[in-house]
Motif scaffolding. Structure first.
Motif, PDB file in Angstrom:
ATOM      1  N   TRP A  43     -28.681   1.217 -16.621  1.00 22.52           N
ATOM      2  CA  TRP A  43     -29.419   0.461 -15.685  1.00 22.52           C
ATOM      3  C   TRP A  43     -29.001  -1.002 -15.399  1.00 22.52           C
ATOM      4  O   TRP A  43     -27.550  -1.010 -15.756  1.00 22.52           O
ATOM      5  CB  TRP A  43     -30.306   0.129 -16.129  1.00 22.52           C
ATOM      6  N   LYS A  44     -29.209  -1.385 -13.811  1.00 19.06           N
ATOM      7  CA  LYS A  44     -28.481  -2.778 -13.563  1.00 19.06           C
ATOM      8  C   LYS A  44     -29.335  -3.382 -12.622  1.00 19.06           C
ATOM      9  O   LYS A  44     -30.314  -3.586 -13.312  1.00 19.06           O
ATOM     10  CB  LYS A  44     -27.764  -2.271 -12.253  1.00 19.06           C
ATOM     11  N   ILE A  46     -29.465  -7.137 -11.062  1.00 18.71           N
ATOM     12  CA  ILE A  46     -29.084  -7.174 -10.132  1.00 18.71           C
ATOM     13  C   ILE A  46     -29.863  -8.495  -9.034  1.00 18.71           C
ATOM     14  O   ILE A  46     -30.744  -8.893  -9.216  1.00 18.71           O
ATOM     15  CB  ILE A  46     -28.761  -6.639  -9.444  1.00 18.71           C
ATOM     16  N   ASN A  56     -24.155  -7.958  -8.618  1.00 18.14           N
ATOM     17  CA  ASN A  56     -24.731  -7.981  -9.738  1.00 18.14           C
ATOM     18  C   ASN A  56     -25.012  -8.712 -10.915  1.00 18.14           C
ATOM     19  O   ASN A  56     -23.932  -9.808 -10.751  1.00 18.14           O
ATOM     20  CB  ASN A  56     -23.816  -6.170 -10.721  1.00 18.14           C
ATOM     21  N   GLY A  59     -23.729  -5.455 -14.585  1.00 20.81           N
ATOM     22  CA  GLY A  59     -23.494  -4.499 -14.002  1.00 20.81           C
ATOM     23  C   GLY A  59     -23.899  -3.064 -14.397  1.00 20.81           C
ATOM     24  O   GLY A  59     -24.647  -2.163 -13.268  1.00 20.81           O
ATOM     25  N   THR A  60     -23.770  -2.736 -16.069  1.00 17.70           N
ATOM     26  CA  THR A  60     -24.310  -1.348 -16.034  1.00 17.70           C
ATOM     27  C   THR A  60     -24.610  -1.899 -17.866  1.00 17.70           C
ATOM     28  O   THR A  60     -23.737  -2.520 -18.067  1.00 17.70           O
ATOM     29  CB  THR A  60     -23.765  -0.748 -16.228  1.00 17.70           C
TER      30      THR A  60
END
Length: 117
Positions: A43-44, A46, A56, A59-60
């Motif tokens: 998931w991110k 942002i 971001n 970012g992950t």
């Protein structure tokens, strides 16, 4: 600080601190109102600027689980307000501004929740 009072059947952005004791003293709290654990891997998180650019904050997400009816605190690396309760730190040096919004996207890129102010 913004609060999302709507708790439904998916992970929500529950609380945001834009600026505490300093410009980068900030966090985003995610809440899982469901009866099942949710794995945020991929998931991110942002921020969207006033002009619509998406940047971001995380970012992950790593392989991390928000338990049923539990929360997860995502903090800027410099966030003094978080103390030792940090679950995840931003993966970038970006920070929030007073005219941003925060978007949570799942691993497929679908918007799960969004809070603007």
């Amino acid at each position: 600080m913004a609060t999302n009072a709507e708790h439904g059947d998916h992970v929500v952005i529950a609380e945001i601190l834009v600026e505490g004791s300093g410009a980068k003293d900030e966090y985003v709290e995610l809440y899982n109102p469901t009866a099942s654990d949710v794995n945020l891997e991929g998931w991110k998180l942002i921020k969207a600027t006033a002009s619509g650019n998406e940047i971001n904050l995380v970012g992950t997400f790593p392989n991390i689980i928000i338990p049923a009816h539990g929360s997860l605190l995502v903090c800027a690396p410099e966030a003094a307000t978080c103390g030792n309760r940090v679950d995840v730190t931003y993966t970038t040096s970006n920070s929030l501004a007073i005219n941003n919004s925060v978007i949570l996207k799942n691993a497929d890129g679908a918007v799960i929740d969004r809070v603007g102010w």
